[in-house]
Design a protein around this motif. Sequence first.
Motif, PDB file in Angstrom:
ATOM      1  N   VAL B  69       8.604  -9.931  11.019  1.00  0.00           N
ATOM      2  CA  VAL B  69       7.458 -10.692  10.483  1.00  0.00           C
ATOM      3  C   VAL B  69       7.927 -11.970   9.769  1.00  0.00           C
ATOM      4  CG1 VAL B  69       5.514 -10.604   8.855  1.00  0.00           C
ATOM      5  CG2 VAL B  69       6.053  -8.607  10.274  1.00  0.00           C
ATOM      6  N   ARG B  70       9.093 -11.923   9.152  1.00  0.00           N
ATOM      7  CA  ARG B  70       9.618 -13.029   8.322  1.00  0.00           C
ATOM      8  C   ARG B  70       8.541 -13.565   7.373  1.00  0.00           C
ATOM      9  NH1 ARG B  70      14.654 -14.153   9.294  1.00  0.00           N
ATOM     10  NH2 ARG B  70      14.542 -15.946   7.915  1.00  0.00           N
ATOM     11  N   PRO B  71       8.054 -12.706   6.488  1.00  0.00           N
ATOM     12  CA  PRO B  71       6.948 -13.118   5.611  1.00  0.00           C
ATOM     13  C   PRO B  71       7.389 -14.106   4.534  1.00  0.00           C
ATOM     14  CG  PRO B  71       7.734 -10.943   4.986  1.00  0.00           C
ATOM     15  CD  PRO B  71       8.479 -11.315   6.239  1.00  0.00           C
ATOM     16  N   SER B  72       6.519 -15.058   4.225  1.00  0.00           N
ATOM     17  CA  SER B  72       6.740 -15.949   3.077  1.00  0.00           C
ATOM     18  C   SER B  72       6.248 -15.273   1.799  1.00  0.00           C
ATOM     19  CB  SER B  72       6.004 -17.271   3.282  1.00  0.00           C
ATOM     20  OG  SER B  72       4.612 -17.038   3.478  1.00  0.00           O
ATOM     21  N   HIS B  73       5.296 -14.323   1.962  1.00  0.00           N
ATOM     22  CA  HIS B  73       4.694 -13.640   0.824  1.00  0.00           C
ATOM     23  C   HIS B  73       4.737 -12.126   1.049  1.00  0.00           C
ATOM     24  CE1 HIS B  73       3.258 -17.676   0.158  1.00  0.00           C
ATOM     25  NE2 HIS B  73       2.701 -17.337  -0.999  1.00  0.00           N
ATOM     26  N   LEU B  74       4.852 -11.395  -0.057  1.00  0.00           N
ATOM     27  CA  LEU B  74       4.872  -9.930   0.018  1.00  0.00           C
ATOM     28  C   LEU B  74       3.853  -9.379  -0.972  1.00  0.00           C
ATOM     29  CD1 LEU B  74       6.231  -7.196   0.880  1.00  0.00           C
ATOM     30  CD2 LEU B  74       7.841  -7.551  -1.020  1.00  0.00           C
ATOM     31  N   LEU B  75       2.996  -8.482  -0.491  1.00  0.00           N
ATOM     32  CA  LEU B  75       2.051  -7.785  -1.371  1.00  0.00           C
ATOM     33  C   LEU B  75       2.290  -6.299  -1.146  1.00  0.00           C
ATOM     34  CD1 LEU B  75      -0.239  -7.716  -3.365  1.00  0.00           C
ATOM     35  CD2 LEU B  75      -1.843  -8.225  -1.520  1.00  0.00           C
ATOM     36  N   HIS B  76       2.913  -5.662  -2.149  1.00  0.00           N
ATOM     37  CA  HIS B  76       3.472  -4.322  -1.954  1.00  0.00           C
ATOM     38  C   HIS B  76       2.665  -3.277  -2.729  1.00  0.00           C
ATOM     39  CE1 HIS B  76       6.233  -1.089  -1.424  1.00  0.00           C
ATOM     40  NE2 HIS B  76       6.866  -1.210  -2.571  1.00  0.00           N
ATOM     41  N   PHE B  77       1.881  -2.494  -1.971  1.00  0.00           N
ATOM     42  CA  PHE B  77       1.093  -1.409  -2.568  1.00  0.00           C
ATOM     43  C   PHE B  77       1.698  -0.033  -2.292  1.00  0.00           C
ATOM     44  CE2 PHE B  77      -2.306  -4.620  -1.834  1.00  0.00           C
ATOM     45  CZ  PHE B  77      -2.858  -4.663  -3.100  1.00  0.00           C
ATOM     46  N   ALA B  78       2.440   0.113  -1.193  1.00  0.00           N
ATOM     47  CA  ALA B  78       2.834   1.452  -0.726  1.00  0.00           C
ATOM     48  C   ALA B  78       3.625   2.213  -1.790  1.00  0.00           C
ATOM     49  CB  ALA B  78       3.676   1.323   0.545  1.00  0.00           C
ATOM     50  N   TRP B  79       3.217   3.453  -2.044  1.00  0.00           N
ATOM     51  CA  TRP B  79       3.871   4.308  -3.059  1.00  0.00           C
ATOM     52  C   TRP B  79       3.219   5.674  -2.927  1.00  0.00           C
ATOM     53  CZ3 TRP B  79       7.640   2.160  -6.267  1.00  0.00           C
ATOM     54  CH2 TRP B  79       8.167   2.972  -7.276  1.00  0.00           C
ATOM     55  N   ILE B  80       3.825   6.685  -3.488  1.00  0.00           N
ATOM     56  CA  ILE B  80       3.159   7.989  -3.518  1.00  0.00           C
ATOM     57  C   ILE B  80       1.955   7.919  -4.462  1.00  0.00           C
ATOM     58  CG2 ILE B  80       4.861   8.812  -5.219  1.00  0.00           C
ATOM     59  CD1 ILE B  80       4.148  11.659  -4.320  1.00  0.00           C
ATOM     60  N   ALA B  81       0.784   8.441  -4.004  1.00  0.00           N
ATOM     61  CA  ALA B  81      -0.451   8.306  -4.787  1.00  0.00           C
ATOM     62  C   ALA B  81      -1.339   9.541  -4.692  1.00  0.00           C
ATOM     63  CB  ALA B  81      -1.217   7.066  -4.318  1.00  0.00           C
ATOM     64  N   ILE B  82      -0.755  10.697  -4.448  1.00  0.00           N
ATOM     65  CA  ILE B  82      -1.568  11.916  -4.296  1.00  0.00           C
ATOM     66  C   ILE B  82      -2.024  12.412  -5.671  1.00  0.00           C
ATOM     67  CG2 ILE B  82      -1.584  14.277  -3.389  1.00  0.00           C
ATOM     68  CD1 ILE B  82       0.891  13.398  -1.657  1.00  0.00           C
ATOM     69  N   PRO B  83      -3.363  12.512  -5.881  1.00  0.00           N
ATOM     70  CA  PRO B  83      -3.848  12.957  -7.194  1.00  0.00           C
ATOM     71  C   PRO B  83      -3.228  14.289  -7.602  1.00  0.00           C
ATOM     72  CG  PRO B  83      -5.680  12.252  -5.816  1.00  0.00           C
ATOM     73  CD  PRO B  83      -4.466  12.264  -4.941  1.00  0.00           C
ATOM     74  N   GLY B  84      -2.896  14.408  -8.874  1.00  0.00           N
ATOM     75  CA  GLY B  84      -2.357  15.661  -9.400  1.00  0.00           C
ATOM     76  C   GLY B  84      -0.878  15.841  -9.118  1.00  0.00           C
ATOM     77  N   ILE B  85      -0.327  15.050  -8.213  1.00  0.00           N
ATOM     78  CA  ILE B  85       1.059  15.212  -7.758  1.00  0.00           C
ATOM     79  C   ILE B  85       1.932  14.024  -8.142  1.00  0.00           C
ATOM     80  CG2 ILE B  85       2.535  15.401  -5.682  1.00  0.00           C
ATOM     81  CD1 ILE B  85       0.888  17.874  -6.135  1.00  0.00           C
ATOM     82  N   TYR B  86       1.344  12.828  -8.015  1.00  0.00           N
ATOM     83  CA  TYR B  86       2.173  11.620  -7.994  1.00  0.00           C
ATOM     84  C   TYR B  86       2.929  11.387  -9.297  1.00  0.00           C
ATOM     85  CZ  TYR B  86      -1.310   9.062 -10.758  1.00  0.00           C
ATOM     86  OH  TYR B  86      -2.141   8.652 -11.764  1.00  0.00           O
ATOM     87  N   ARG B  87       2.401  11.804 -10.434  1.00  0.00           N
ATOM     88  CA  ARG B  87       3.067  11.481 -11.701  1.00  0.00           C
ATOM     89  C   ARG B  87       4.446  12.116 -11.813  1.00  0.00           C
ATOM     90  NH1 ARG B  87      -2.117  12.113 -13.350  1.00  0.00           N
ATOM     91  NH2 ARG B  87      -3.125  10.343 -14.374  1.00  0.00           N
ATOM     92  N   GLN B  88       4.575  13.360 -11.367  1.00  0.00           N
ATOM     93  CA  GLN B  88       5.814  14.107 -11.571  1.00  0.00           C
ATOM     94  C   GLN B  88       6.684  14.187 -10.323  1.00  0.00           C
ATOM     95  OE1 GLN B  88       6.866  15.011 -14.429  1.00  0.00           O
ATOM     96  NE2 GLN B  88       4.997  14.746 -15.650  1.00  0.00           N
ATOM     97  N   SER B  89       6.191  13.694  -9.192  1.00  0.00           N
ATOM     98  CA  SER B  89       6.883  13.909  -7.918  1.00  0.00           C
ATOM     99  C   SER B  89       8.244  13.226  -7.863  1.00  0.00           C
ATOM    100  CB  SER B  89       6.011  13.388  -6.777  1.00  0.00           C
ATOM    101  OG  SER B  89       6.740  13.404  -5.572  1.00  0.00           O
TER     102      SER B  89
END
Lengths: 313, 313
Positions: B69-89
């Motif tokens: 892609v050779r992006p000039s800009h990056l918008l990074h959302f991807a992460w673990i986000a499962i309710p009840g799980i994500y804080r301690q995972s």
Amino acid sequence: MQQARVLVTGAGGFIGRWSVPGLLASGFAVHAVLAPHSAPPVPAALAGAALHRADLLDAAAAGDLIRQVRPSHLLHFAWIAIPGIYRQSEDNYRWLAASRTLLEAFLRAGGARAVIAGSSAEYAAGAGLCVERQSALADDGAAAVTPYAQCKLALYRDLLAASRSAGLSAAWGRIFLQFGPAEHPDRLVPAVIRRLLLNQQAPCTHGRQVRSFLHCADVGAAFAALLASDLQGAVNIGSDRSITVAGLAAMIAAQIGRPELLRLGALPAPAAEPAVLVPDVRRLRGELGWTPRFDLAGGLADTIAWWRRELRC
Amino acid sequence: MQQARVLVTGAGGFIGRWSVPGLLASGFAVHAVLAPHSAPPVPAALAGAALHRADLLDAAAAGDLIRQVRPSHLLHFAWIAIPGIYRQSEDNYRWLAASRTLLEAFLRAGGARAVIAGSSAEYAAGAGLCVERQSALADDGAAAVTPYAQCKLALYRDLLAASRSAGLSAAWGRIFLQFGPAEHPDRLVPAVIRRLLLNQQAPCTHGRQVRSFLHCADVGAAFAALLASDLQGAVNIGSDRSITVAGLAAMIAAQIGRPELLRLGALPAPAAEPAVLVPDVRRLRGELGWTPRFDLAGGLADTIAWWRRELRC
């Protein structure tokens, strides 16, 4: 029960030496580490401590020292501290790496409690009254951060992480401004004292900066008390008395009797200098229950007397 | 001049998808990354974006994507986000490593500006009104910190360091509470809406928690505006309207017309939950000049309408 054994690094330094009497009084066996190149004589405050010479920037030497002493406690002062140089020096990265090595070796050898010297430089510019665990830190933002503050903060977070994950008891003392005998002659207090004792004009900045000054013997004693306690996390090490730099210079000049030689405004103030930089000392005074031995007038008198002997005047 | 090209990770997610319309409206060529296992259909909000499927936890795949892609800009959302799980995972550590890899590849490929999604969880418990670059952060102290907050803060500091040392233009959006269509059904707003639409009692906690809620389409739009700007550092993404959880539940119940089904106090509140957690939005509203499209009543009406279609009631 075995006697607690503390390894004190930077023990020949301006602050480090003054932790030793308090540590001995608390019953610690004190192992004091001096830099291999440190000039004689050994500071008198180290009387009663076992002396070691080691270059902590050498990872092997640091490991050997830990294996030899097997300390239960660590009080780590050693770092680059040359006035005018230390903030921007690449040596900060070397001291960060060396400190990590030392801390890891201490943990592996079963160390129980560590206290490390930090700095008011870790607070964000503009923090004003600096409150531990509340005020913004210098690396939280897009603004430039000095290698000194960046490396101290990195080590601070490593110490907290070791406390959380390895069960280490740990505190971090943030030193504000200090003064006293044997301070580097280019620093504010000795520079003014020397000029006035030699009957020379003493140039200062505008002097409106609000600061907090603590005698080095009290800074060292506060670290000894902090190590002997089980207080956790960041603790400001400073005086609860705020004073302007002009006010401090006037106190010195009044004690020496030469107020007419002060030249406020003769030196330019650093561009990025905060107007107010003072510690909240509720943790130090309230939680630790520590009080200084010197008030500001008494500390300055002690320092002036030391310079009179040094300059033979 | 070449068209700016943005790589949006987590573009299939609850927030990420809503950044795409704003990015397209700003003139970006949008390359949207979906998780390889994400269920069809592709969210309608992604219309107009080039779609990629990649497992960003695979460093080689992330590198390939950047090279392609050779992006000039990056918008990074991807992460673990499962309710009840994500804080301690433990997955937080994997997403931290993957995000570092992605950011480094983006820098090596000449990327100019990056915006990454952070969280209100980065603020210390008890911060209350959270002010960027002033309020205490969750890892500043001896108190336990969740893997989620710890890893987000580590990535935040890496982004700041890249900004300082590599000249990257960079911002970090701290998301407060959000709601809207397609939110995980176990989360507060959809749980209450579903119960009431199905004529069932809706158990809640005591509801005295003071919070700030923003519609997911507005959260995504705020990120699009932040990426298109040159604002630097942490920026809270949230509503300037504070409301108690009980007040929010009452608004939902009033719109559905079943206030008698609310059961405040029927669920225990989490032990360590802060009483107040709201954003200072002066950077978002004043410096960025962004305003939300939905007010709270309108956003809830939109969400209730979506659930009526989903549940066919």
